[in-house]
Design an enzyme around this catalytic site. Structure first.
Site, mmCIF file in Angstrom:
data_model
loop_
_atom_site.group_PDB
_atom_site.id
_atom_site.type_symbol
_atom_site.label_atom_id
_atom_site.label_comp_id
_atom_site.label_asym_id
_atom_site.label_seq_id
_atom_site.Cartn_x
_atom_site.Cartn_y
_atom_site.Cartn_z
ATOM 1 N N SER A 1 46.966 29.671 38.491
ATOM 2 C CA SER A 1 45.666 30.258 38.805
ATOM 3 C C SER A 1 45.634 30.908 40.174
ATOM 4 C CB SER A 1 44.575 29.177 38.742
ATOM 5 O OG SER A 1 43.329 29.689 39.156
ATOM 6 N N ASP A 2 44.939 32.048 40.243
ATOM 7 C CA ASP A 2 44.569 32.612 41.538
ATOM 8 C C ASP A 2 43.648 31.622 42.264
ATOM 9 O OD1 ASP A 2 45.911 34.974 41.431
ATOM 10 O OD2 ASP A 2 44.249 36.128 40.628
ATOM 11 N N LYS A 3 43.528 31.807 43.561
ATOM 12 C CA LYS A 3 42.600 30.974 44.327
ATOM 13 C C LYS A 3 41.251 31.664 44.502
ATOM 14 C CE LYS A 3 42.761 30.884 48.806
ATOM 15 N NZ LYS A 3 41.388 31.344 49.146
#
Length: 870
Positions: free
Chosen positions: A307-309
């Site tokens: 996942s992106d942050k």
């Protein structure tokens, strides 16, 4: 108009809203030709495209030739009713899918009424001025008005994989619909829309081509054919046995046809399509739009989420909280988000320095953040509305708090270097009384390498590291005096580092619970971010990702530099570095793809999130690509299988849950169809082996199939979640649908139904009941069996007493409808005569229901035994 002015002072203000509306009426919407979805008649006709239907049609024709008019009429009636049910189900699924497609419109940034507005690309008209940036898909054909390092991918039109540089000279000033901006910024005026574009003309030539069947449906079709062949072999054996014992050839022929219709799950593909469609609708309510229908089911196999942050795990509302100047001064910033209320005050914990030099340095730093900036602000009814990158917006809000007006930056701007992920910085050059000033913003690592070396540089880097360790995102700012604005890229060296700003983007409140749910479901999660490693570690610790817990504060974070230190051909080295890591920081887009590839090689079924053009390779390499609906670019969305309308990580978890629900419901339908068909074959086979008359006539078998499976199987796909979907580990993507558990349950339930039904028929005949009455009672028992069996099919592991009987009203209606239709037929002279039915007393009905309920006892015992075994 501010962002447009950054591109050109003399650009056309575009159309007015009224002009655009008139042209839209004249030219039509900016859409490519789309094949008309099949109408009801086409869908109805498609229900007859099946080998099993062909067998029934042949049987009906043979019946007419043999003078069996009643048989022929009934077979035609069964075909008509089955086709009508299938038509309704498929048409409803088609309408639902087309409705979801409209939930994610393609938006474009357009100049209307002298200001920028987001407009649905379908509403664009010739004369509109469109603002383009990296990752955008060109919405229509047009002529370039302004270009800043603009490069476009035209491979979809030319086949050339190399990007095309766009300028205002000659043919290079044309943009074409469907192409993609690789880098830079630009403005263009639309000259053609819809079918009048180059892409529209090509699309018109290829529209109407058949689509390839999705992989899941191919697997189901193969499964159905294997079951069909097995059933046909068994039916052929029954056919030969009955023929050998001297039964009437016509009766034997129709018996074979009836058994084929009862035993073969010809309605399974339609039921699965409906199940996937329902899953799509449920996910849409959770903020997940599915672009690839099979991705609904694939989510149930997900074992790893990369996942992106920013914006996915966090709220994506940056706020500057701290300022550390190069002279050692420290400041605190108050205020929240996009609100301009707040102040910049000296930090009480540091030695306050209110000297003129310090105040001047603070002013330079705030100015640098305001000028080296690609976002803009507008005032609306709710306050400040920001457009562009969240970090840039936070710097503009900081400028407002300091008393600067971001709107005047375009008046002095002489040159600009826009942000590109490969450069990791942005800059602008502005005219001043003494010449020109270059303002630069970027990571501390990047700017320190381009700054003048002095005693303050090491101290500033250490300060930035310490602030980042507290969970802040740190951005450095610098400046340089110039004599000329020419060749700005060549002048970014020897900078004077002004200081750093620290901003915070807090975790979404619901993300921690979502991560815990993933942990319980044995789904691994990794954070892949371009942020500072220390910032990533703090957030990972707060989330409890893998080894990054509170009591393990020193666990390492794998950085882009670590990955870059390994040769790309050394796959084993990359896999060793990636394996077990849950936080990746300062990662470049290509390295994100390396991480995904490594996870796949390690046997993970990977879902990856992305929002930028450079995320596209990772999205395509992952098993499930997930793009962002709010901040994602067009290329990322088109490279993905699903879109998060709210950019929220928790929505992914909801999607995984729904994916598992869909797969479970598909298994429930298969179990119901196969086990009931096997039970009917068991009943007939036992009667043949014991030399008994046929317990059910061919027409009665057709009727049984019509009133039970025709209504109840699709009702099963509406089953809600059982509540334990995220308490189980992910299934293997290679796991066969027909596994040991399903085989066990089919064998047990088919034997119980078949033997009990045969026992009742045998008892009735042996006690002197005539064959017609015995068949009537046996048929009613089989209807009751299949009504009860639907309840057993609602879960493979949960007791029916642990489930809400009213949780699926469609199923309850299907059961009552099946029983009601059969009872009605028993009291309708015409149907009763054709099917050889007769009414039964309430006592007899209750006795048969009691026998049917034994199926529940056996299935509950089997579930209990499985639970003990596990």
């Amino acid at each position: 108009m501010e962002a447009v002015q950054e591109l050109s002072m003399a650009v056309s203000p575009g159309l007015t809203s009224s002009e655009a509306g008139q042209r839209l009426l004249q030219m039509g919407p900016n859409r490519l030709p789309e094949p008309e979805p099949p109408g009801l008649l086409v869908i109805f006709a498609r229900q007859y495209k099946s080998p099993f239907i062909y067998v029934l049609l042949i049987a009906a024709l043979v019946s007419l030739l043999l003078g069996q008019n009643i048989n022929a009429i009934f077979i035609f009636l069964v075909l008509l009713i089955n086709a009508s049910i299938g038509t309704f189900q498929e048409y409803a699924a088609q309408q639902a899918a087309s409705g979801l497609e409209k939930m994610v419109p393609h938006m474009s940034l357009v100049v209307r009424d002298g200001k920028q507005v987001m407009v649905d690309a379908a509403d664009l008209v010739p004369g509109d001025v469109v603002v383009m940036a990296s990752g955008d898909r060109v919405p229509a054909d047009g002529r370039l008005l302004e270009s800043h390092n603009l490069q476009v991918d035209e491979s979809m039109l030319t086949g050339e994989s190399v990007g095309v540089e766009k300028s205002l000279e000659d043919a290079a000033n044309l943009l074409f619909a469907g192409t993609t901006v690789l880098r830079g910024r630009g403005l263009f005026e639309i000259t053609a829309t819809g079918t009048r574009t180059e892409l529209g003309q090509i699309a018109a030539e290829i529209s109407g081509k058949d689509q390839v069947m999705p992989p899941l449906m191919q697997r189901i079709e193969v499964f159905t054919m294997r079951v069909t062949i097995s059933m046909l072999v068994l039916i052929a054996g029954i056919f030969l046995i009955t023929l050998a014992r001297g039964d009437d050839v016509t009766t034997v022929f129709f018996l074979g046809v009836a058994l084929a219709v009862s035993a073969i799950p010809e309605g399974l593909p339609v039921a699965i399509t409906v199940a996937l469609s329902i899953g799509m609708q449920r996910m849409a309510r959770r903020g997940v739009i599915i672009r690839n229908l099979v991705a609904v089911e694939s989510l149930g196999s997900c074992t790893f989420i990369a996942s992106d942050k920013t914006g996915t795990l966090t709220v994506n509302e940056m706020t500057v909280r701290r300022i550390a100047l190069a002279d050692g001064s420290r400041y605190q910033v108050s205020g929240e988000g996009m609100q301009r209320e707040g102040a910049i005050v000296p930090d009480e914990s540091a030695d306050p320095d209110s000297s003129e030099e310090s105040r001047g340095l603070l002013n330079d730093l705030v100015t640098a953040g305001c000028y080296a900036n690609e976002s803009y602000l507008e005032q609306d009814d709710q306050g400040q509305a920001g457009f562009g990158d969240a970090v840039d917006q936070a710097l503009l809000i900081l400028a407002l708090k300091h008393g600067l007006n971001p709107g005047v930056r375009a008046e002095t701007e002489a040159a600009v270097i826009l942000y590109e992920s490969d450069n990791a910085y942005s800059a602008s050059i502005h005219r001043t009384d003494s010449g020109y000033t270059l303002y630069v913003k970027g990571s501390i690592e990047k700017l320190s390498s381009m700054s003048v070396l002095d005693e303050r540089l090491d101290s500033m880097c250490a300060t930035a590291e310490a602030i980042a360790a507290d969970g802040y995102r740190v951005l450095a700012l610098a400046k340089k005096q110039l004599d000329s604005p020419d060749n700005p890229e060549d002048q970014i060296h020897g900078l004077t580092l002004l200081g750093v700003v620290a901003m915070i983007d807090p975790l979404r409140p619901e993300v921690i619970d979502a991560v815990n749910e993933c942990r319980e479901a044995s789904i691994k999660i990794a954070m892949v971010t371009g942020d500072h490693p220390a910032t990533a570690r703090v957030l990972a610790r707060e989330l409890g990702l893998g080894r990054y817990s509170i009591d393990r504060p020193m666990d390492p974070v794998v950085t882009g530099a670590d990955l870059a230190g390994i040769n790309e051909s050394d796959l084993a080295g990359i896999d060793q570095l990636v394996d077990g890591t849950r936080v990746f920081a300062r990662v470049a887009p290509r390295q994100k793809m390396q991480i995904v590839d490594s996870l796949v090689r390690n046997g993970e079924f990977v879902a990856v999130t992305g929002d930028g053009i450079n995320d596209s390779p990772a999205l395509r390499h992952a098993h499930i690509g997930i793009s962002m609906g709010k901040r994602g670019c067009d290329v990322a969305r088109e490279s993905s299988d699903m879109i998060l309308t709210d950019d929220n990580f928790a929505s992914i978890v909801h999607g995984i849950r729904e994916g598992r629900v869909v797969y479970n419901n598909i298994r429930k339908v298969i179990f119901l169809l196969i086990s009931t068909g096997a039970a009917e074959i068991t009943l007939i086979l036992l009667s043949i082996l014991f030399g008994m008359p046929l317990p059910l006539l061919p027409l009665q078998l057709l009727w049984l199939n019509l009133v039970t499976n025709g209504i109840q199987d699709v009702a099963l796909v509406f089953e809600p979640e059982e509540g334990n979907e995220l308490k189980k580990p992910p299934r293997s993507p290679d796991e066969p649908i027909f596994d040991r558990l399903m085989i066990e349950r089919i064998v047990v339930n088919a034997i119980v139904m078949g033997f009990l039904a045969f026992g009742v028929f045998y008892y009735l005949v042996e006690t002197g009941v005539d064959e017609t009455s015995a068949r009537n009672m046996t048929l009613l028992l089989m209807v009751l069996f299949e009504n009860v069996h639907v309840l057993n099919s609602r879960s493979e592991t949960l007791s029916i007493f642990a489930q809400n009987l009213f949780g699926n009203p469609f199923l309850l209606f299907g059961m009552l409808a099946a029983q009601g239709v059969h009872i009605l037929a028993m009291h309708t002279p015409l149907l009763a005569g054709i099917l050889e039915l007769q009414p039964v007393s309430s006592t007899q009905w209750l006795q048969l229901l009691g026998i049917a309920m034994l199926l529940v006892v056996v299935d509950e015992a089997h579930k209990w035994w499985l639970h003990r075994a596990r």
